[in-house]
Design an enzyme around this catalytic site. Structure first.
Site, PDB file in Angstrom:
ATOM      1  N   PRO A 187      10.172 -41.619 -35.490  1.00  0.00           N
ATOM      2  CA  PRO A 187      11.167 -41.702 -36.565  1.00  0.00           C
ATOM      3  C   PRO A 187      12.616 -41.554 -36.101  1.00  0.00           C
ATOM      4  O   PRO A 187      13.268 -40.530 -36.320  1.00  0.00           O
ATOM      5  CB  PRO A 187      10.747 -40.574 -37.506  1.00  0.00           C
ATOM      6  CG  PRO A 187      10.113 -39.567 -36.603  1.00  0.00           C
ATOM      7  CD  PRO A 187       9.415 -40.367 -35.539  1.00  0.00           C
ATOM      8  N   CYS A 188      13.133 -42.605 -35.493  1.00  0.00           N
ATOM      9  CA  CYS A 188      14.487 -42.566 -34.955  1.00  0.00           C
ATOM     10  C   CYS A 188      15.544 -42.399 -36.048  1.00  0.00           C
ATOM     11  O   CYS A 188      16.669 -41.993 -35.753  1.00  0.00           O
ATOM     12  CB  CYS A 188      14.765 -43.789 -34.087  1.00  0.00           C
ATOM     13  SG  CYS A 188      14.409 -45.355 -34.849  1.00  0.00           S
TER      14      CYS A 188
END
Length: 158
Positions: A113-114
């Protein structure tokens, strides 16, 4: 298993997913969709109905070296939370610039989950459009707030 492809919507964007069983090979945000379904858990995640994408997995955290350490550190950021590029760099024993480069090369956003990695002063970047990062963080903040109000754990919601 056979590789599958499909799209679902996130606002004006399509979330194009390529996967094989529980292994997701690629997630791309594009203006045009591709025919076919996506794993149901992704659609539920994007609508705030689940907080976890299990049983889907990404191969990225299994990489050896710096990028693998970065992707593992990013995966460990809790739902509804953010950490800075610098905080991730400390955990992965690297530089914030290397973290930014790894995020730009992340082929499985959502699973790694950047969008939860932010600059020390502001949101930082997101390809292809910062709106996507803002929307994903908005969804997570809204769900987190509801969970706190209802005094439920994230797992109970699912």
């Amino acid at each position: 298993m056979e590789v599958s492809e499909g799209s679902c919507r996130l606002g004006l964007w399509y979330v194009n997913v390529t996967w094989d069983g529980n292994i997701v090979h690629r997630i791309r945000f594009q203006r045009t969709g591709i025919p076919g379904p996506v794993p149901e858990v992704i659609t539920r995640y994007l609508t705030g109905k689940v907080t976890c994408l299990d049983p889907l997995v990404s191969h990225l955290p299994d990489q050896p070296g710096t990028y693998g350490r970065i992707y593992k550190a990013v995966q460990a950021i809790p739902y509804g939370s953010v950490q800075t590029y610098g905080e991730i760099a400390l955990k992965a024993d690297t530089s914030p610039r290397a973290v930014g480069l790894a995020m730009s090369r992340n082929t499985t956003p959502l699973l790694v989950p950047c969008h939860r990695v932010v600059a020390s002063k502001g949101l930082g970047g997101f390809t292809p459009d910062l709106w996507i990062k803002e929307e994903l963080l908005r969804i997570e903040a809204s769900v987190s707030k509801k969970m706190v109000q209802q005094n439920l754990s994230f797992r109970e919601q699912e």
